[in-house]
Design a protein around this motif. Structure first.
Motif, short mmCIF file in Angstrom:
data_model
loop_
_atom_site.label_atom_id
_atom_site.label_comp_id
_atom_site.label_asym_id
_atom_site.label_seq_id
_atom_site.Cartn_x
_atom_site.Cartn_y
_atom_site.Cartn_z
N ILE A 42 0.84 -1.20 0.00
CA ILE A 42 0.00 0.00 0.00
C ILE A 42 0.87 1.25 0.00
N PRO A 87 1.46 7.14 2.48
CA PRO A 87 0.55 7.95 3.30
C PRO A 87 -0.57 7.13 3.94
N LEU A 88 -1.04 6.13 3.22
CA LEU A 88 -2.10 5.27 3.78
C LEU A 88 -1.57 4.42 4.92
N SER A 89 -0.36 3.92 4.80
CA SER A 89 0.20 3.10 5.87
C SER A 89 0.52 3.95 7.11
N ALA A 124 -1.09 6.73 7.94
CA ALA A 124 -2.39 7.06 8.52
C ALA A 124 -2.97 5.87 9.29
N SER A 125 -2.78 4.67 8.76
CA SER A 125 -3.25 3.47 9.46
C SER A 125 -2.51 3.26 10.77
#
Length: 74
Positions: A47, A50-52, A54-55
């Protein structure tokens, strides 16, 4: 020797915070966070960054929320 009156000890105990939180909710929230971290470790390389990030921040917030709401009281 010191004399302790029962009226003082009973009143002192009722003014303190409880020594334990909600253990079932605490375990549930920490289990969800642990599964989320495991999923992030498995899916992390595939992924976007930025998504990781944020997670990971969301999972850290979940752990803090679990501690604040249902964790042991100090």
């Amino acid at each position: 020797m010191m004399t302790t009156y029962t009226e003082n000890t009973l009143r002192h105990r009722t003014l303190r915070k409880p020594s334990a939180g909600r253990p079932a909710l605490f375990v549930l929230l920490l289990s969800i966070a642990a599964v989320g971290v495991l999923g992030l470790l498995i899916a992390g390389p595939t992924i976007a960054l930025p998504l990781s990030v944020a997670s990971a921040i969301a999972l850290m917030c979940l752990v803090s929320l679990a501690w604040a709401v249902a964790g042991p009281r100090l």
